[in-house]
Structures are given as structure tokens and as C-alpha cells.
Scaffold this active site. Structure first.
Site, PDB file in Angstrom:
ATOM      1  N   TYR A  95       2.316   9.895   0.527  1.00 42.20           N
ATOM      2  CA  TYR A  95       3.458   9.370   1.264  1.00 42.20           C
ATOM      3  C   TYR A  95       4.882   9.647   1.098  1.00 42.20           C
ATOM      4  O   TYR A  95       5.782   8.868   0.890  1.00 42.20           O
ATOM      5  CB  TYR A  95       3.565   7.626   1.230  1.00 42.20           C
ATOM      6  CG  TYR A  95       2.017   7.118   1.788  1.00 42.20           C
ATOM      7  CD1 TYR A  95       1.033   7.894   2.474  1.00 42.20           C
ATOM      8  CD2 TYR A  95       1.659   5.695   1.608  1.00 42.20           C
ATOM      9  CE1 TYR A  95      -0.017   7.196   2.864  1.00 42.20           C
ATOM     10  CE2 TYR A  95       0.658   5.176   2.156  1.00 42.20           C
ATOM     11  CZ  TYR A  95      -0.244   5.814   2.900  1.00 42.20           C
ATOM     12  OH  TYR A  95      -1.496   5.518   3.268  1.00 42.20           O
ATOM     13  N   ASP A 105       0.840  -1.365   0.040  1.00 39.55           N
ATOM     14  CA  ASP A 105      -0.047   0.018  -0.083  1.00 39.55           C
ATOM     15  C   ASP A 105       0.882   1.230  -0.089  1.00 39.55           C
ATOM     16  O   ASP A 105       1.649   1.462   1.085  1.00 39.55           O
ATOM     17  CB  ASP A 105      -0.864  -0.040   1.285  1.00 39.55           C
ATOM     18  CG  ASP A 105      -1.815   1.145   1.425  1.00 39.55           C
ATOM     19  OD1 ASP A 105      -2.808   1.335   0.696  1.00 39.55           O
ATOM     20  OD2 ASP A 105      -1.431   2.048   2.240  1.00 39.55           O
ATOM     21  N   SER A 130     -10.952   5.508   0.144  1.00 39.12           N
ATOM     22  CA  SER A 130     -10.561   5.480   1.367  1.00 39.12           C
ATOM     23  C   SER A 130     -10.970   6.593   2.279  1.00 39.12           C
ATOM     24  O   SER A 130     -10.561   7.783   2.133  1.00 39.12           O
ATOM     25  CB  SER A 130      -9.012   5.725   1.489  1.00 39.12           C
ATOM     26  OG  SER A 130      -8.460   5.720   2.940  1.00 39.12           O
ATOM     27  N   HIS A 138      -8.141   9.169  -1.635  1.00 38.93           N
ATOM     28  CA  HIS A 138      -7.689   9.333  -0.705  1.00 38.93           C
ATOM     29  C   HIS A 138      -8.403  10.700   0.166  1.00 38.93           C
ATOM     30  O   HIS A 138      -8.238  11.814  -0.291  1.00 38.93           O
ATOM     31  CB  HIS A 138      -6.366  10.099  -0.593  1.00 38.93           C
ATOM     32  CG  HIS A 138      -5.270   9.350   0.530  1.00 38.93           C
ATOM     33  ND1 HIS A 138      -3.938   9.385   0.388  1.00 38.93           N
ATOM     34  CD2 HIS A 138      -5.413   8.776   1.651  1.00 38.93           C
ATOM     35  CE1 HIS A 138      -3.300   8.885   1.175  1.00 38.93           C
ATOM     36  NE2 HIS A 138      -4.157   8.731   2.102  1.00 38.93           N
TER      37      HIS A 138
END
Length: 267
Positions: free
Chosen positions: A68, A63, A165, A132
Site C-alpha cells: 500500500y 488494515d 488473503s 498477499h
């Protein structure tokens, strides 16, 4: 004990995933992360060893996300020569720059983001792309164009599935009506999104669990990790839970605990 014999379907995508997935925020970013303890981002050799250990333990789900930090850029070369052994999950919608998050759910940015992720990951497809969310789940799904763009990218074969998500039950349910998967928060402390898991089980949709171990904030007691996995894997709707450790010992212990729990679930 490993996870090789415990793979689960990711909804109706045709993908089989390990019941634990490896989260890689700690490979790319050490600012603005909600963990109780500080950490040092692993170097390339440590990251390579972590991925090799994950594979050895039966983990095939990884993931990542543009938010990130440099996680995607690092994974590209690290996965070279073994790309087909991994189910890669990435995201769209959130950008993390100069220590701050910003969000863009437009169709144009969604396409730009996926194309950029393909280049960074050095691959021709991403198995699953999730939106997201910034918390405005229903508004994003109804008014932004992000899902339409992801549906087109799926038709083009650049992604194999898409989902959301989010942070709300309403968002999770709406996301599953048209998408393949939802990522929900579900752990010993937080179970508000249980309804989304039930819907997924009834409709052949995938569920990935984030914060499965409450980002390290579980209350002490009788083996909180085992109790967490008993909660998660007792749910037929859960495909996989993402754990974000970069500690090889923790990863091994988590897999052994999960495998023991899953063996009991099957028997």
C-alpha cells in the site's frame, strides 16, 4: 450509533475486533488501485482526523500492507500514543514498486518483510499478518515456506496471528487448516468464497472480508450498503469487513448502517 458494543472474536486468536475495519491503501498509494473514482491521498492532519473519527465510531481494526505504498510508514507516527487501542493487520508477499507489483513468498523475504513492517509501524508486534496472494494460492501455501516463517514469527511474539488473503476456495480452506484467519472477497456481486466462511465458523477461525462494498462498484438500487452489511453480518463466520474510505461522511454513514444492521442481527 457506533460499533463499540458489536465487537466480534477474530477466530480463536483471543482478539476482539470491530465488525468494520479501516483499510488504508488510500493513505499510501494512488496508483494501480481499482476504484471507480480518482482521489487525493490525505495529508497527515486529515489522516489523523480520520483515525480519530474511526476510533470514536468504535473501529479498532486497521488494515495495511507493504504493497500500500507508504501506508505503513505513515501509520507508525499517526498511531503513536494509541497503539494499544488498535488491532493492526498487515501483509507479506506483495511489494509495490515503480507502479508495479512483484511477489516473493520465500521464508527469508517473509521474515524481512515482517521485521520491516514492525520498524515502519514503530511497534513491537503486529496482531495479524496475512499472505498477499498473487492467485496461486495452493502452490504458495504448499511450496513457498511463507506459512512456516509466519508460524516462527508468531512463536517469537512478533506477530499474534497469521493467515491468508487469497483468491480461491481451495486456498482459503487450506490456509485455515494451519492459520488463524482468511481474508476473502464476499459481497452482493461475488460470493464464490462462501464455503471458506462456513469452514471458519465451524472451526473457530477468523474471517476478514475484502471488497465488502465491491470497491465502490455496487449496482445502484435499494440501499446497496445496507444490503451488503445484511449479507455480511448475517454470516456468523465473518469477524470484520474492511472498508477503504477516506471520506469522513462515508465512514460515519457506513458505521451507522452497520450498527443498525448488527442491532437487528442481535435481536
Amino acid at each position: 450509533m457506533t460499533l463499540h458494543e458489536h465487537y466480534r472474536p477474530l477466530g480463536s486468536t483471543g482478539l476482539l475486533v470491530s465488525p468494520l475495519g479501516l483499510g488504508t491503501v488510500k493513505l499510501g498509494r494512488d496508483q494501480g488501485v481499482k476504484y471507480p473514482n480518482g482521489f487525493t491521498i490525505p495529508d497527515d492532519e486529515q489522516a489523523r482526523q480520520l483515525l480519530a473519527l474511526a476510533r470514536e465510531l468504535g473501529i479498532n481494526l486497521i488494515d495495511t500492507a507493504p504493497a500500500y505504498g507508504v501506508s505503513e510508514e505513515r501509520l507508525g507516527p499517526l498511531l503513536a500514543g494509541q497503539r494499544d487501542k488498535w488491532v493492526v493487520v498487515s501483509k507479506v508477499g506483495e511489494e509495490f514498486e515503480n507502479g508495479q507489483s512483484r511477489f516473493d513468498f520465500s521464508a527469508d523475504h517473509t521474515r524481512f518483510s515482517v521485521e520491516r513492517s514492525l520498524k515502519r509501524l514503530r511497534t513491537d508486534r503486529i496482531e495479524l499478518v496475512l499472505v498477499h496472494s498473487d492467485g496461486n494460492d495452493v502452490d504458495i501455501l504448499r511450496n513457498s515456506g511463507v506459512y512456516q516463517a509466519l508460524a516462527e514469527l508468531k512463536q517469537e511474539g512478533k506477530i499474534l496471528g497469521f493467515g491468508f488473503s487469497g483468491k480461491t476456495v481451495e486456498g482459503g480452506l487450506l490456509a485455515l487448516e494451519q492459520g488463524d484467519c482468511a481474508m476473502v472477497t464476499y459481497n452482493l456481486n461475488e460470493q464464490a468464497e462462501r464455503q471458506v466462511i462456513d469452514y471458519a465458523a465451524a472451526h473457530g477461525k477468523g474471517i476478514l472480508v475484502k471488497k465488502a462494498l465491491a470497491s465502490g462498484h455496487l449496482a445502484p438500487g435499494e440501499d446497496p450498503v445496507r444490503r451488503s452489511f445484511e449479507l455480511l453480518f448475517g454470516e456468523p463466520g465473518v469477524s470484520s469487513a474492511i472498508v477503504g474510505t477516506i471520506n469522513p461522511r462515508h465512514l460515519t454513514e457506513n458505521v451507522r448502517t452497520a450498527a443498525a444492521v448488527l442491532a437487528n442481527v442481535r435481536s
